[in-house]
Design a protein around this motif. Sequence first.
Motif, PDB file in Angstrom:
ATOM      1  N   ILE A   1      12.928  -0.655 -10.476  1.00 46.53           N
ATOM      2  CA  ILE A   1      13.327  -1.731  -9.561  1.00 46.53           C
ATOM      3  C   ILE A   1      12.908  -1.376  -8.138  1.00 46.53           C
ATOM      4  O   ILE A   1      12.375  -2.216  -7.404  1.00 46.53           O
ATOM      5  CB  ILE A   1      14.844  -1.987  -9.659  1.00 46.53           C
ATOM      6  CG1 ILE A   1      15.181  -2.543 -11.044  1.00 46.53           C
ATOM      7  CG2 ILE A   1      15.317  -2.939  -8.545  1.00 46.53           C
ATOM      8  CD1 ILE A   1      16.658  -2.593 -11.353  1.00 46.53           C
ATOM      9  N   ILE A   2      13.130  -0.137  -7.742  1.00 47.92           N
ATOM     10  CA  ILE A   2      12.707   0.322  -6.417  1.00 47.92           C
ATOM     11  C   ILE A   2      11.198   0.173  -6.272  1.00 47.92           C
ATOM     12  O   ILE A   2      10.705  -0.268  -5.224  1.00 47.92           O
ATOM     13  CB  ILE A   2      13.153   1.784  -6.188  1.00 47.92           C
ATOM     14  CG1 ILE A   2      14.675   1.838  -6.051  1.00 47.92           C
ATOM     15  CG2 ILE A   2      12.477   2.396  -4.961  1.00 47.92           C
ATOM     16  CD1 ILE A   2      15.254   3.234  -6.048  1.00 47.92           C
TER      17      ILE A   2
ATOM     18  N   ILE B   1       9.221  -1.965  -7.833  1.00 48.70           N
ATOM     19  CA  ILE B   1       8.892  -3.393  -7.722  1.00 48.70           C
ATOM     20  C   ILE B   1       9.171  -3.890  -6.302  1.00 48.70           C
ATOM     21  O   ILE B   1       8.353  -4.611  -5.711  1.00 48.70           O
ATOM     22  CB  ILE B   1       9.671  -4.209  -8.768  1.00 48.70           C
ATOM     23  CG1 ILE B   1       9.127  -3.895 -10.171  1.00 48.70           C
ATOM     24  CG2 ILE B   1       9.588  -5.709  -8.476  1.00 48.70           C
ATOM     25  CD1 ILE B   1       9.993  -4.403 -11.306  1.00 48.70           C
ATOM     26  N   ILE B   2      10.291  -3.482  -5.733  1.00 52.35           N
ATOM     27  CA  ILE B   2      10.606  -3.878  -4.364  1.00 52.35           C
ATOM     28  C   ILE B   2       9.572  -3.308  -3.392  1.00 52.35           C
ATOM     29  O   ILE B   2       9.135  -3.995  -2.458  1.00 52.35           O
ATOM     30  CB  ILE B   2      12.043  -3.453  -3.989  1.00 52.35           C
ATOM     31  CG1 ILE B   2      13.051  -4.215  -4.855  1.00 52.35           C
ATOM     32  CG2 ILE B   2      12.321  -3.678  -2.505  1.00 52.35           C
ATOM     33  CD1 ILE B   2      14.464  -3.689  -4.772  1.00 52.35           C
ATOM     34  N   ALA B   3       9.157  -2.063  -3.626  1.00 51.43           N
ATOM     35  CA  ALA B   3       8.105  -1.465  -2.790  1.00 51.43           C
ATOM     36  C   ALA B   3       6.820  -2.289  -2.882  1.00 51.43           C
ATOM     37  O   ALA B   3       6.145  -2.517  -1.868  1.00 51.43           O
ATOM     38  CB  ALA B   3       7.844  -0.018  -3.220  1.00 51.43           C
TER      39      ALA B   3
ATOM     40  N   LEU C   1       6.621  -5.482  -3.504  1.00 43.01           N
ATOM     41  CA  LEU C   1       6.843  -6.735  -2.775  1.00 43.01           C
ATOM     42  C   LEU C   1       6.689  -6.523  -1.269  1.00 43.01           C
ATOM     43  O   LEU C   1       6.162  -7.394  -0.561  1.00 43.01           O
ATOM     44  CB  LEU C   1       8.212  -7.314  -3.119  1.00 43.01           C
ATOM     45  CG  LEU C   1       8.383  -7.757  -4.577  1.00 43.01           C
ATOM     46  CD1 LEU C   1       9.815  -8.203  -4.831  1.00 43.01           C
ATOM     47  CD2 LEU C   1       7.388  -8.850  -4.941  1.00 43.01           C
ATOM     48  N   PHE C   2       7.138  -5.378  -0.779  1.00 46.82           N
ATOM     49  CA  PHE C   2       6.928  -5.074   0.638  1.00 46.82           C
ATOM     50  C   PHE C   2       5.447  -4.825   0.932  1.00 46.82           C
ATOM     51  O   PHE C   2       4.994  -5.060   2.046  1.00 46.82           O
ATOM     52  CB  PHE C   2       7.791  -3.899   1.097  1.00 46.82           C
ATOM     53  CG  PHE C   2       9.168  -4.318   1.521  1.00 46.82           C
ATOM     54  CD1 PHE C   2       9.377  -4.892   2.769  1.00 46.82           C
ATOM     55  CD2 PHE C   2      10.245  -4.174   0.673  1.00 46.82           C
ATOM     56  CE1 PHE C   2      10.643  -5.302   3.164  1.00 46.82           C
ATOM     57  CE2 PHE C   2      11.520  -4.579   1.054  1.00 46.82           C
ATOM     58  CZ  PHE C   2      11.721  -5.149   2.308  1.00 46.82           C
TER      59      PHE C   2
ATOM     60  N   SER D   1       7.258  -3.585   7.300  1.00 45.00           N
ATOM     61  CA  SER D   1       7.020  -3.746   5.856  1.00 45.00           C
ATOM     62  C   SER D   1       6.272  -2.550   5.280  1.00 45.00           C
ATOM     63  O   SER D   1       6.591  -2.083   4.180  1.00 45.00           O
ATOM     64  CB  SER D   1       6.227  -5.028   5.583  1.00 45.00           C
ATOM     65  OG  SER D   1       6.939  -6.147   6.003  1.00 45.00           O
TER      66      SER D   1
ATOM     67  N   SER E   1       7.813  -0.128   2.446  1.00 43.51           N
ATOM     68  CA  SER E   1       7.065  -0.010   1.201  1.00 43.51           C
ATOM     69  C   SER E   1       6.753   1.445   0.872  1.00 43.51           C
ATOM     70  O   SER E   1       6.936   1.892  -0.271  1.00 43.51           O
ATOM     71  CB  SER E   1       5.763  -0.819   1.298  1.00 43.51           C
ATOM     72  OG  SER E   1       5.055  -0.755   0.081  1.00 43.51           O
TER      73      SER E   1
ATOM     74  N   LEU F   1       9.984   3.413  -0.088  1.00 42.66           N
ATOM     75  CA  LEU F   1      10.428   3.081  -1.440  1.00 42.66           C
ATOM     76  C   LEU F   1       9.481   3.646  -2.497  1.00 42.66           C
ATOM     77  O   LEU F   1       9.927   4.089  -3.563  1.00 42.66           O
ATOM     78  CB  LEU F   1      10.566   1.563  -1.594  1.00 42.66           C
ATOM     79  CG  LEU F   1      11.705   0.920  -0.803  1.00 42.66           C
ATOM     80  CD1 LEU F   1      11.643  -0.595  -0.908  1.00 42.66           C
ATOM     81  CD2 LEU F   1      13.057   1.444  -1.250  1.00 42.66           C
TER      82      LEU F   1
ATOM     83  N   TRP G   1       2.416  -0.127  -8.217  1.00 42.22           N
ATOM     84  CA  TRP G   1       2.628  -0.524  -6.833  1.00 42.22           C
ATOM     85  C   TRP G   1       1.423  -1.292  -6.288  1.00 42.22           C
ATOM     86  O   TRP G   1       1.575  -2.364  -5.716  1.00 42.22           O
ATOM     87  CB  TRP G   1       2.912   0.727  -5.997  1.00 42.22           C
ATOM     88  CG  TRP G   1       3.105   0.514  -4.535  1.00 42.22           C
ATOM     89  CD1 TRP G   1       4.210   0.016  -3.923  1.00 42.22           C
ATOM     90  CD2 TRP G   1       2.180   0.833  -3.501  1.00 42.22           C
ATOM     91  NE1 TRP G   1       4.024   0.000  -2.560  1.00 42.22           N
ATOM     92  CE2 TRP G   1       2.793   0.499  -2.283  1.00 42.22           C
ATOM     93  CE3 TRP G   1       0.900   1.379  -3.484  1.00 42.22           C
ATOM     94  CZ2 TRP G   1       2.161   0.690  -1.055  1.00 42.22           C
ATOM     95  CZ3 TRP G   1       0.269   1.562  -2.276  1.00 42.22           C
ATOM     96  CH2 TRP G   1       0.894   1.217  -1.072  1.00 42.22           C
TER      97      TRP G   1
END
Length: 109
Positions: A4-5, A7-9, A11-12, A41, A45, A48, A65
Amino acid sequence: MNWIILIIAGLFEVAFASCLGKVKETSGTTMYLWFGGFIISLTISMLLLIKATQTLPIGTAYAVWTGIGAVGTVLMGIFFFKDPVSFWRIFFIVTLVASIIGLKVVSSH
């Protein structure tokens, strides 16, 4: 949790690439605000990504990533920056997504 981390990275990563696109289109104070968004950002990114790679294999994490960033940036370009859309662009985006999913499936963590 580290997926999850990651995926968030990713997205950033899309966010910093999109901010960079806006920097190129604007000037004055607006340009500096988009550049600030780029720096923030980018920093989030990277932090993360570092956190995710503490437990995920670096090769897999980096590929996922960059894949999320590439797919997201292409889609942002198509929807917000009026980048061209063609069968082959969509075809290769789909194959990239399939590859990202494949890496997640075969990852030992």
